[in-house]
Design a protein around this motif. Structure first.
Motif, PDB file in Angstrom:
ATOM      1  N   VAL A  67       0.852  -1.198   0.000  1.00  0.00           N
ATOM      2  CA  VAL A  67       0.000   0.000   0.000  1.00  0.00           C
ATOM      3  C   VAL A  67       0.890   1.251   0.000  1.00  0.00           C
ATOM      4  CG1 VAL A  67      -1.567   1.382   1.413  1.00  0.00           C
ATOM      5  CG2 VAL A  67      -2.025  -1.064   1.061  1.00  0.00           C
TER       6      VAL A  67
ATOM      7  N   LEU B 124       2.694   1.677  -3.410  1.00  0.00           N
ATOM      8  CA  LEU B 124       1.792   2.138  -4.479  1.00  0.00           C
ATOM      9  C   LEU B 124       1.451   3.621  -4.270  1.00  0.00           C
ATOM     10  CD1 LEU B 124      -0.647  -0.914  -4.906  1.00  0.00           C
ATOM     11  CD2 LEU B 124       1.158  -0.177  -6.472  1.00  0.00           C
ATOM     12  N   GLN B 125       1.200   3.979  -3.007  1.00  0.00           N
ATOM     13  CA  GLN B 125       0.865   5.391  -2.734  1.00  0.00           C
ATOM     14  C   GLN B 125       2.010   6.303  -3.143  1.00  0.00           C
ATOM     15  OE1 GLN B 125      -0.138   5.036   1.424  1.00  0.00           O
ATOM     16  NE2 GLN B 125      -2.339   4.765   1.025  1.00  0.00           N
TER      17      GLN B 125
ATOM     18  N   ALA C  73      -4.218   3.791  -3.111  1.00  0.00           N
ATOM     19  CA  ALA C  73      -4.165   2.382  -2.707  1.00  0.00           C
ATOM     20  C   ALA C  73      -4.571   2.226  -1.256  1.00  0.00           C
ATOM     21  CB  ALA C  73      -2.757   1.831  -2.914  1.00  0.00           C
TER      22      ALA C  73
ATOM     23  N   GLY D 206      -5.758  -0.692  -5.570  1.00  0.00           N
ATOM     24  CA  GLY D 206      -5.328   0.676  -5.898  1.00  0.00           C
ATOM     25  C   GLY D 206      -5.851   1.096  -7.269  1.00  0.00           C
TER      26      GLY D 206
END
Lengths: 467, 467
Positions: B54, B57-58, B64, B77
């Motif tokens: 997470v 991806l952020q 996400a 996401g």
């Protein structure tokens, strides 16, 4: 003149009765030592159990010491009988090592935190080794303790010989007996590692099965594989192992290893008749463990299956992923442990050779196999000619409700044969275990009655044999 | 006007090359988390792996979040493509959970202390999950990272869908897809959990086998018994288990479960011809794992055995004493784990029913059996009609020495079928694993080349599909 051993018996029996609580405490102390001989992790504990016995024997005025072997130590002790005693020189054998305890989760208490428990069938001593064999060997030592306490001496000359490797195939036993033959040779050996017949009839075992232990590992691929990537194309050793062991018996329960039945005697009519007379209740025997149908050879009686016929049992199998959840692995290896019980003149080495050839003949080209030797002992047939046998049988009949019987034994106690072949003396196998003692299983127990009446029985037998 | 995705590709590829060391470090960080989904002991680690993804991806500007399930969490996401992009909306699927690591003693390093190793075949990333599937899913994320770094945005709209239960049968997957169907429905799904054909030819998998996982325990006596006391008379469940599983295949390798082959398609001549054209070298494929002979149905080719035929594999068996030394136990229980790979229209539930009936029909009266369900998914056949397939195949051909092929896959990736049946979208299965990656085995590795060229391949495919 000193009074006869039999005249001295009553006070010994009374002493055994009054000393029972203290005797039980001594046994519990010994049971707390986790002397698992087959697992190297417990080597120190086996040593401690031997030390405990040496100290206890010395407290009876017995010259006892711990004797080293390449494996676990032997405990050897000597004590003389009364001056001018005409009794035989007796050797007593027992073993202080115990079986592993797994599966541990099935024990209702710590196997090495023993205790007296009240059960529907009476008081029991619960813990690993309570019946096999610490509780049994202590019945003899407690009988000696009572004799010593009442009369200052034992009724006959006794050699103590206590082993610590019985549950792991006794690798040091034969070499030790050979090296110490003069010291260990007596008139008769007493072995306390058997049980009552059907939990009530005292029995002198005269027929013992031999034991052959085999272990093998089949290797297919040289590493564990993904069953999706290789499955169907790569040979799976677990498939090979189940295929081979699946052929071990035919539909009638006959073992398929070539020539395995060579040397298996035909049961003579007299013995067959005597055994039928014992009225073996196989339905209760099996019912006690949740079963109902005899699983052996269709052509023989249930009592023959456990006393006089050879058997093959898978003791363990393992391969691949056995943990929680699921793993789609195609394992590299599959292994098994098996044991064969042997009778008559079956040759363990010939059967080992034939079994391995039989397995290897079924191995696909892509599989390798490795072998491990385990126990390897022939069956033995006891002679009961020595007068001590009849004396012992009468003494046992005095202690128990039923008259004592000469019986067969499904288990294997190789040492009985070695006493004869190496030291040239007969062995008498007597014990107080019951069918529901769960030896080798979780929650092993020994009835307090077995411990108490067993001790009294030895006191009676020592008197009778020393007359 | 903005230049076309393909015109933007070169700088992305250059960025991927220069960023490789940093990308590798990120992967090693993820590999250090022991996210074994099948073992409850690692629940917290699965959660940590989801959190790590997470956060990563952020950092790419992707919305996400970790989404709870009754089991391990999903990572979902979303990110938009360029304004006015005509490219498809793509869903990317991978899984962050890994297989158990036993037998641990066969690992040459801590499976969760990964490292880059130099080998005769070049640099490899060694550690559990390096190839299955953390290394693979990171190739896609790294390709996105490079696009974002070079051009500030991704070439098309992308939904990320990362699972944590793939190695334990994906129990939460279908319910989650159904509950979140609108959110997860895209034009096309990309799944990165497969490999190159014969370690060199890029492959788009169009044929996937299904998976049925079964586990059972046979109980004979209600407790472990002494094989000397009960052996030959009491039924041994290990004998029953080996007998039954020994009947699973006939001499020609045909599975004996009734009706198992119902729904197995005949391979059409075109496909058969194309597969023969691939020149599958089964001798090397087997030779790499120490084998030489195909073990499947005598009547089919080696490639069919792993791609288009059903299989039955024993994944694990266990019974009795499996420790060091020897124990003359007659075990109370014997257990097995098996998996069936399914093809065509084979019905997993029907096969489960037939297999259990087949086993139970061979059970002696005295034995009980209990069952555990594991994976249960049908095979799936991918459609390649979507124009993205041809675009992707061309892009792959640009990156690798050999032209990309449409191929079958022995493994089971049930989600491919679910994308079609639940969300109505086609799935494209592409990956960079090699036959010798040892996924599910000790010493799992992922070639640095797979990681590097895999990342470059995704960059190319994203460009080609977004044109």
């Amino acid at each position: 003149m000193t009074s006869s051993p039999n005249a001295k018996l009553d006070t010994v029996l009374a002493r055994i009765d009054s000393d029972l609580p203290a005797a039980t405490d001594r046994l519990l102390e010994l049971l707390r030592i986790p002397s698992i001989s087959t697992d190297p992790a417990y080597k120190g504990d086996c040593d401690r159990a031997a030390d405990w016995l040496v100290t206890d024997l010395q407290s009876l005025g017995i010259k006892a010491e711990k004797r080293p072997t390449p494996g676990h130590p032997m405990v050897v002790g000597h004590v003389d009988g009364p001056k001018g005693s005409t009794g035989p020189h007796i050797l007593f054998y027992g073993h202080y090592d115990v079986q592993p305890v797994d599966p541990l989760n099935l024990w209702r208490r710590d196997p090495f935190d023993p205790a007296i428990e009240d059960t529907a069938k009476g008081k029991v001593i619960r813990g690993r080794g309570s019946a096999d064999d610490k509780g049994q060997l202590m019945t003899f030592i407690e009988a000696c303790r009572a004799w010593k306490a009442e009369h200052g001496e034992l009724p006959c000359k006794i050699t103590f010989f206590l082993e610590g490797e019985e549950e792991s195939g006794s690798p040091s036993l034969v070499p030790f007996m050979k090296e110490n033959a003069d010291e260990l040779t007596c008139d008769l050996a007493l072995i306390c590692d058997t049980g009552l017949f059907q939990s009530k009839t005292p029995a002198i075992m005269t027929m013992l099965r031999g034991l052959l232990g085999e272990e093998f590992t089949i290797t297919g691929p040289d590493k564990d594989l993904h069953s999706g990537m290789y499955g169907g194309l790569a040979m799976n050793p677990a498939r090979v192992l189940t295929k081979i062991l699946g052929n071990l018996f035919d539909e009638d329960g006959v073992i398929q290893v070539p020539d395995l039945y060579e040397g298996v005697p035909v049961l003579n009519p007299e013995m067959k008749a005597q055994w039928e007379g014992l009225g073996f209740d196989y339905k209760t025997f099996l019912g006690d463990v949740g079963l109902s149908e005899p699983a052996g050879e269709a052509s023989v009686t249930p009592l023959e299956m456990i006393w006089s016929r050879p058997t093959a049992e898978i003791n363990g199998i393992w391969s691949g992923y056995t943990g929680a959840g699921f793993k789609t692995v195609l394992p590299s290896e599959a292994s098994a442990k098996l044991s064969f019980r042997l009778v008559g003149t079956q040759d363990p080495l010939a059967i080992r050779k034939n079994f391995r050839a039989w397995v290897e003949a079924q191995l696909p080209a892509d599989c390798k196999i490795t072998w491990k030797d385990h126990s390897c002992s022939p069956a033995s047939q006891m002679s009961t000619d020595h007068p001590a046998f009849e004396a012992a049988r009468k003494a046992l009949t005095d202690e128990w409700p039923d008259p004592a019987a000469y019986a067969g034994c499904g288990g294997s106690i190789p040492i009985a044969g070695y006493f004869k072949s190496i030291l040239g003396m007969d062995a008498m196998l007597v014990g107080w275990g019951k069918d529901d003692d769960m030896i080798h299983s979780p929650n092993e127990k020994y009835d307090l009655e077995s411990f108490h009446k067993g001790t009294r029985s030895w006191a009676r037998m020592l008197a009778a044999m020393s007359e």
